[in-house]
Design an enzyme around this catalytic site. Sequence first.
Site, PDB file in Angstrom:
ATOM      1  N   ASP A  66     -10.941  45.506  68.904  1.00  0.00           N
ATOM      2  CA  ASP A  66     -11.741  45.271  68.037  1.00  0.00           C
ATOM      3  C   ASP A  66     -12.695  46.528  67.432  1.00  0.00           C
ATOM      4  OD1 ASP A  66     -12.871  42.558  66.038  1.00  0.00           O
ATOM      5  OD2 ASP A  66     -14.624  44.011  66.511  1.00  0.00           O
ATOM      6  N   ASN A  74     -18.320  50.090  56.654  1.00  0.00           N
ATOM      7  CA  ASN A  74     -17.966  49.698  55.142  1.00  0.00           C
ATOM      8  C   ASN A  74     -19.459  50.031  54.427  1.00  0.00           C
ATOM      9  OD1 ASN A  74     -15.623  48.867  55.404  1.00  0.00           O
ATOM     10  ND2 ASN A  74     -15.942  46.655  56.030  1.00  0.00           N
ATOM     11  N   HIS A  79     -15.974  50.379  51.102  1.00  0.00           N
ATOM     12  CA  HIS A  79     -14.926  49.266  51.933  1.00  0.00           C
ATOM     13  C   HIS A  79     -13.509  50.139  51.873  1.00  0.00           C
ATOM     14  CE1 HIS A  79     -13.940  45.107  53.029  1.00  0.00           C
ATOM     15  NE2 HIS A  79     -12.709  45.500  52.433  1.00  0.00           N
ATOM     16  N   GLU A 109     -10.015  43.791  61.008  1.00  0.00           N
ATOM     17  CA  GLU A 109     -10.097  45.125  62.025  1.00  0.00           C
ATOM     18  C   GLU A 109     -10.044  44.691  63.456  1.00  0.00           C
ATOM     19  OE1 GLU A 109     -12.308  42.126  62.274  1.00  0.00           O
ATOM     20  OE2 GLU A 109     -14.126  43.390  63.199  1.00  0.00           O
TER      21      GLU A 109
END
Length: 197
Positions: A66, A74, A79, A109
């Site tokens: 992750d 972001n 983004h 993600e």
Amino acid sequence: MVIMLIQIPKARTSQPSGEIRRDSLARFFLGPLAGVANRRKFLTQFEVARGRLRSQRQAYALLIADVDHCKAINDSFGHQAGNLALSLLSNRLDSCVRNGDSIGRIGGEKFAILLADCDPKAAAERAESIKDRVATAPLGLGDLQIPVTISIGGVAIADPRCSFNDAYSQATRRLYRAKQAGRNRVQMEDPSVADED
Ligand SMILES: Nc1nc2c(ncn2[C@@H]2O[C@H](COP(=O)(O)OP(=O)(O)OP(=O)(O)O)[C@@H](O)[C@H]2O)c(=O)[nH]1
């Protein structure tokens, strides 16, 4: 992955040209990530590895990786740049695995990595190496350099009764412990009873 040159439309607004370039690239890259399976395909590959364990006693491992602080990426870069960073990250992960291994994108993600034919010691070493290779250099996006690290929770699987759901929940629990311990870490084991006291 082959990166094709694409024609970037001329700016018609006051948006900075670098931003337009990134938007266009983002549209080009969006959609399924090259070389990365979706959840369903990854599950099929997991079942193939499980079958090999049953028939040939080939142990394997499931890693859940992750991105650390994806929200901050972001917030800092936008983004769209975050989307591109995820594409580049999938390429980097792809370069870390071997023939016969698989990578799946199982959340925005979050990536699942199947290490085929791998005993528990090798699985832990390979997970560390993947984590280190992601952190080695920032992801280059035109003029942007985006530093990315990942946390990994993993399970070495030597029992064919272990289903994807079993392995996934164990790996996810370990992933959250890796996050709690400071991120950019691998967790392949549960704490011993002594550690919990
Ligand atoms: N650009 C982009 N961002 C995504 C995508 N999927 C999820 N995210 C972002 O990932 C972030 C996940 O947030 P959190 O789960 O709070 O965690 P985090 O900020 O990554 O921090 P950690 O605790 O280190 O996991 C959110 O801000 C989502 O918008 C995606 O496909 N593209």
